[in-house]
Design a protein around this motif. Structure first.
Motif, PDB file in Angstrom:
ATOM      1  N   VAL A   1     -11.511  10.786  -4.332  1.00 20.22           N
ATOM      2  CA  VAL A   1     -12.087  10.425  -3.037  1.00 20.22           C
ATOM      3  C   VAL A   1     -11.026   9.834  -2.110  1.00 20.22           C
ATOM      4  CG1 VAL A   1     -13.783   8.972  -1.861  1.00 20.22           C
ATOM      5  CG2 VAL A   1     -14.361  10.086  -4.035  1.00 20.22           C
ATOM      6  N   THR A   2     -10.250   8.891  -2.617  1.00 17.29           N
ATOM      7  CA  THR A   2      -9.260   8.203  -1.779  1.00 17.29           C
ATOM      8  C   THR A   2      -7.859   8.790  -1.910  1.00 17.29           C
ATOM      9  OG1 THR A   2      -8.762   6.617  -3.538  1.00 17.29           O
ATOM     10  CG2 THR A   2     -10.553   6.056  -2.020  1.00 17.29           C
ATOM     11  N   GLY A   3      -7.614   9.570  -2.985  1.00 12.97           N
ATOM     12  CA  GLY A   3      -6.264  10.069  -3.233  1.00 12.97           C
ATOM     13  C   GLY A   3      -5.348   9.037  -3.854  1.00 12.97           C
ATOM     14  N   LEU A   4      -5.888   7.870  -4.190  1.00 11.36           N
ATOM     15  CA  LEU A   4      -5.082   6.803  -4.771  1.00 11.36           C
ATOM     16  C   LEU A   4      -4.997   6.947  -6.287  1.00 11.36           C
ATOM     17  CD1 LEU A   4      -6.682   3.877  -2.752  1.00 11.36           C
ATOM     18  CD2 LEU A   4      -4.324   4.660  -2.488  1.00 11.36           C
ATOM     19  N   TRP A   5      -3.845   6.567  -6.835  1.00 10.95           N
ATOM     20  CA  TRP A   5      -3.667   6.513  -8.289  1.00 10.95           C
ATOM     21  C   TRP A   5      -4.113   5.136  -8.770  1.00 10.95           C
ATOM     22  CZ3 TRP A   5      -2.169  10.524 -11.425  1.00 10.95           C
ATOM     23  CH2 TRP A   5      -1.677  11.673 -10.778  1.00 10.95           C
TER      24      TRP A   5
ATOM     25  N   TRP B   1      -5.123  -4.034  -4.959  1.00  7.35           N
ATOM     26  CA  TRP B   1      -4.099  -4.061  -3.909  1.00  7.35           C
ATOM     27  C   TRP B   1      -3.268  -2.792  -4.024  1.00  7.35           C
ATOM     28  CZ3 TRP B   1      -5.277  -6.558  -0.007  1.00  7.35           C
ATOM     29  CH2 TRP B   1      -4.365  -7.068   0.920  1.00  7.35           C
ATOM     30  N   ARG B   2      -2.620  -2.430  -2.940  1.00  3.58           N
ATOM     31  CA  ARG B   2      -1.961  -1.126  -2.907  1.00  3.58           C
ATOM     32  C   ARG B   2      -0.440  -1.230  -2.944  1.00  3.58           C
ATOM     33  NH1 ARG B   2      -5.182   1.486   2.047  1.00  3.58           N
ATOM     34  NH2 ARG B   2      -5.680  -0.701   2.392  1.00  3.58           N
ATOM     35  N   ARG B   3       0.151  -0.180  -3.478  1.00  8.23           N
ATOM     36  CA  ARG B   3       1.604   0.031  -3.464  1.00  8.23           C
ATOM     37  C   ARG B   3       1.857   1.534  -3.318  1.00  8.23           C
ATOM     38  NH1 ARG B   3       1.708  -4.581  -2.657  1.00  8.23           N
ATOM     39  NH2 ARG B   3       2.902  -6.246  -3.660  1.00  8.23           N
ATOM     40  N   VAL B   4       3.094   1.908  -3.010  1.00  2.00           N
ATOM     41  CA  VAL B   4       3.477   3.316  -2.935  1.00  2.00           C
ATOM     42  C   VAL B   4       4.822   3.471  -3.643  1.00  2.00           C
ATOM     43  CG1 VAL B   4       4.579   3.004  -0.669  1.00  2.00           C
ATOM     44  CG2 VAL B   4       3.842   5.293  -1.398  1.00  2.00           C
ATOM     45  N   THR B   5       4.983   4.525  -4.411  1.00  5.08           N
ATOM     46  CA  THR B   5       6.212   4.722  -5.177  1.00  5.08           C
ATOM     47  C   THR B   5       7.356   5.113  -4.247  1.00  5.08           C
ATOM     48  OG1 THR B   5       5.598   7.023  -5.606  1.00  5.08           O
ATOM     49  CG2 THR B   5       4.998   5.394  -7.274  1.00  5.08           C
ATOM     50  N   ALA B   6       8.518   4.496  -4.450  1.00  7.10           N
ATOM     51  CA  ALA B   6       9.695   4.802  -3.637  1.00  7.10           C
ATOM     52  C   ALA B   6      10.468   5.995  -4.178  1.00  7.10           C
ATOM     53  CB  ALA B   6      10.611   3.580  -3.573  1.00  7.10           C
ATOM     54  N   THR B   7      10.364   6.209  -5.479  1.00  9.89           N
ATOM     55  CA  THR B   7      11.066   7.304  -6.149  1.00  9.89           C
ATOM     56  C   THR B   7      10.140   7.882  -7.216  1.00  9.89           C
ATOM     57  OG1 THR B   7      11.993   5.823  -7.823  1.00  9.89           O
ATOM     58  CG2 THR B   7      13.312   6.161  -5.825  1.00  9.89           C
ATOM     59  N   PRO B   8      10.472   9.044  -7.767  1.00  8.90           N
ATOM     60  CA  PRO B   8       9.697   9.510  -8.923  1.00  8.90           C
ATOM     61  C   PRO B   8       9.749   8.459 -10.034  1.00  8.90           C
ATOM     62  CG  PRO B   8      11.068  11.267  -8.077  1.00  8.90           C
ATOM     63  CD  PRO B   8      11.500  10.020  -7.358  1.00  8.90           C
TER      64      PRO B   8
ATOM     65  N   GLY C   1       6.352   8.610  -3.172  1.00 11.81           N
ATOM     66  CA  GLY C   1       5.300   8.645  -2.169  1.00 11.81           C
ATOM     67  C   GLY C   1       3.894   8.635  -2.719  1.00 11.81           C
ATOM     68  N   ALA C   2       3.733   8.413  -4.019  1.00 12.80           N
ATOM     69  CA  ALA C   2       2.388   8.364  -4.611  1.00 12.80           C
ATOM     70  C   ALA C   2       1.732   7.023  -4.281  1.00 12.80           C
ATOM     71  CB  ALA C   2       2.465   8.552  -6.121  1.00 12.80           C
ATOM     72  N   PRO C   3       0.560   7.040  -3.647  1.00 12.15           N
ATOM     73  CA  PRO C   3      -0.116   5.777  -3.326  1.00 12.15           C
ATOM     74  C   PRO C   3      -0.851   5.240  -4.554  1.00 12.15           C
ATOM     75  CG  PRO C   3      -1.412   7.611  -2.506  1.00 12.15           C
ATOM     76  CD  PRO C   3      -0.165   8.208  -3.112  1.00 12.15           C
ATOM     77  N   LEU C   4      -0.641   3.969  -4.848  1.00 11.90           N
ATOM     78  CA  LEU C   4      -1.232   3.337  -6.022  1.00 11.90           C
ATOM     79  C   LEU C   4      -2.300   2.336  -5.604  1.00 11.90           C
ATOM     80  CD1 LEU C   4       2.019   2.397  -8.000  1.00 11.90           C
ATOM     81  CD2 LEU C   4       0.798   4.599  -8.003  1.00 11.90           C
ATOM     82  N   LEU C   5      -3.327   2.208  -6.418  1.00  8.15           N
ATOM     83  CA  LEU C   5      -4.292   1.129  -6.285  1.00  8.15           C
ATOM     84  C   LEU C   5      -4.207   0.290  -7.548  1.00  8.15           C
ATOM     85  CD1 LEU C   5      -6.542  -0.061  -4.476  1.00  8.15           C
ATOM     86  CD2 LEU C   5      -8.182   1.167  -5.921  1.00  8.15           C
ATOM     87  N   LEU C   6      -3.653  -0.896  -7.433  1.00 10.48           N
ATOM     88  CA  LEU C   6      -3.509  -1.804  -8.567  1.00 10.48           C
ATOM     89  C   LEU C   6      -4.823  -2.556  -8.736  1.00 10.48           C
ATOM     90  CD1 LEU C   6       0.028  -3.219  -7.704  1.00 10.48           C
ATOM     91  CD2 LEU C   6      -0.571  -1.125  -8.956  1.00 10.48           C
ATOM     92  N   MET C   7      -5.508  -2.309  -9.830  1.00  6.03           N
ATOM     93  CA  MET C   7      -6.861  -2.823 -10.013  1.00  6.03           C
ATOM     94  C   MET C   7      -6.808  -4.221 -10.627  1.00  6.03           C
ATOM     95  SD  MET C   7      -8.731   0.759 -11.018  1.00  6.03           S
ATOM     96  CE  MET C   7     -10.335   0.215 -10.419  1.00  6.03           C
TER      97      MET C   7
END
Length: 434
Positions: free
Chosen positions: A50-54, A319-326, A337-343
């Motif tokens: 739904v959100t595209g977040l990991w 809270w959210r983070r985004v990966t800077a590198t693979p 560039g993968a958007p993360l949702l830290l639960m």
């Protein structure tokens, strides 16, 4: 909404077989812990369709991400969850709404100086000095609670206590109380309305038809904060004076938008998370009729019980983070560039870290090892203030109103359910007839 998933692709995405909860569904909002357990057991890193977040749900994985700000950037922290409608964007554009990197969303070398500035205002000494203020404000609000109970037989603690008290405390600590009092067009109810609209607009899934009204309120908030920024001057006491005098590492002063962004974040963070924390704690404590009167009379119990609630049911759920590198998290490979949702709410119930996590055990070993305030460079600078408000409010309300009871089952009260925020929006109470 749930689906099943089994296979994992080369990038770690599940294609079927693993049950995953809809983050905005009524079932998940009411009781997210079964979904947390499923995720931790079968899909600790899972892409939400739904959100595209990991979704990252394991304690150790989340802790690792928070402690590595170079590979996991905070750049997406304040991004809206949904793409806004054109009318909503027009309202924001008319107000020149923008949140440049300052605090939570700042991964640059400018972050450390701003964090030191804010941390100084929220230091342990200043928090300790604010205890009498919180006690006075709590008693003042309880006067209203008791008046409502006498008149109507019931009262909503959110409307009469937990919404406005954190606002008043934060405005006082930041040196902004006089500005609010001097503005006849703005009061705490207006600030709360602006605050609620901002949360829903950026952390919710508002229908497109509702977005313009929310955006208009957020724009009004931003415009009002711009007026505050225009009053910022070096030597002025409080937050505005410190921001005006601050210099970035390259020697440049803060721009007007940066000052507005800091104020925007501080006021929302100070009211939303703390108010929601207090509402959640009061609802849970009042639901336990044996516990409730003890919080006011047993030394240290309010503090220990509040800490357990922060672990189990924090107001800031993710809270959210985004990966800077693979990067690889667990056994999942993620691209740059993968958007993360830290639960965060899930990590406090990770059985690999906390024994019997479903149980509230005040004073448990490693009680403060939870991640509800984050950890590392971006750990919440207001953690000490939130802890103080929690124990003072719980102790004071319990001591003064030991016969207070929930007027209806907690399960029947409405809950706010946004991407990063979960709390009761009403806590209706009565006095025990016995």
């Amino acid at each position: 909404m749930e689906r099943t998933g089994g296979e994992r692709t080369a990038t770690g995405e599940h294609t079927g077989g693993c049950p995953v909860a809809d983050l905005f569904s009524a079932d998940f909002i009411a009781d997210p812990w079964p979904a947390f357990a499923r995720l931790q057991h079968t899909a600790p890193v899972h892409r939400d369709p739904v959100t595209g977040l990991w979704l990252v749900s394991g304690y150790r994985d989340v802790r690792r991400v928070l402690l590595d700000p170079d590979r996991f950037l905070p750049d997406n922290t304040l991004d809206a969850v949904v793409r806004m409608s054109v009318p909503a964007l027009r309202h924001l554009a008319a107000a020149r709404f923008a949140l440049p990197p300052t605090l939570a969303n700042n991964g640059t070398d400018r972050h450390a100086g701003l964090r030191r500035l804010v941390s100084g205002l929220l230091s342990g000494a200043r928090v300790a000095a604010a205890v009498p203020l919180v006690e006075r404000l709590t008693h003042r609000h309880l006067d209203g609670v008791e008046a409502a109970l006498a008149a109507d037989g019931h009262c909503d603690l959110v409307a009469t206590l937990t919404r406005d008290l954190p606002f008043a405390v934060m405005l006082d600590i930041l040196g902004l109380r006089a500005d609010v009092e001097a503005d006849t067009g703005v009061d705490l109810a207006t600030l709360a309305r602006w605050n609620d609209a901002s949360l829903e607009l950026f952390w919710g899934l508002p229908p497109r038809a509702r977005q313009p009204a929310l955006a208009r309120l957020a724009a009004d908030f931003f415009t009002w904060l711009g007026g505050l920024a225009d009053r910022a001057a070096p030597g002025r006491p409080g937050l505005l004076g410190l921001l005006a005098a601050h210099r970035h590492p390259d020697g440049t002063p803060l721009g007007r938008q940066e000052i507005v962004a800091v104020c925007y974040f501080m006021i929302i963070a100070g009211q939303a998370t703390t108010g929601q924390m207090l509402a959640t704690m009061l609802r849970r404590a009042l639901d336990d009729t044996a516990l409730w009167p003890r919080l006011g009379r047993e030394p240290g119990l309010a503090r220990a019980w509040a800490e357990e609630m922060l672990r189990r049911e924090p107001p800031l759920t993710a809270w959210r983070r985004v990966t800077a590198t693979p990067v690889r998290i667990g056994d999942t490979d993620l691209p740059a560039g993968a958007p993360l949702l830290l639960m965060l709410a899930a990590t406090g119930s990770d059985p690999r870290v906390f024994d019997a996590p479903d149980a509230l055990r005040p004073g448990r070993p490693r009680a403060r090892d939870h991640l509800s305030f984050g950890i590392g460079r971006h750990r919440c600078p207001g953690a000490a203030l939130a802890r103080m408000e929690a124990r003072v409010v719980l102790r004071t309300v319990s001591r003064r109103c030991p016969a207070l009871r929930l007027a209806r089952p907690a399960s029947e009260e409405p809950l706010l359910g946004l991407l990063s925020f979960r709390a009761p929006t009403r806590v209706t109470v009565r006095l025990d007839a016995g």
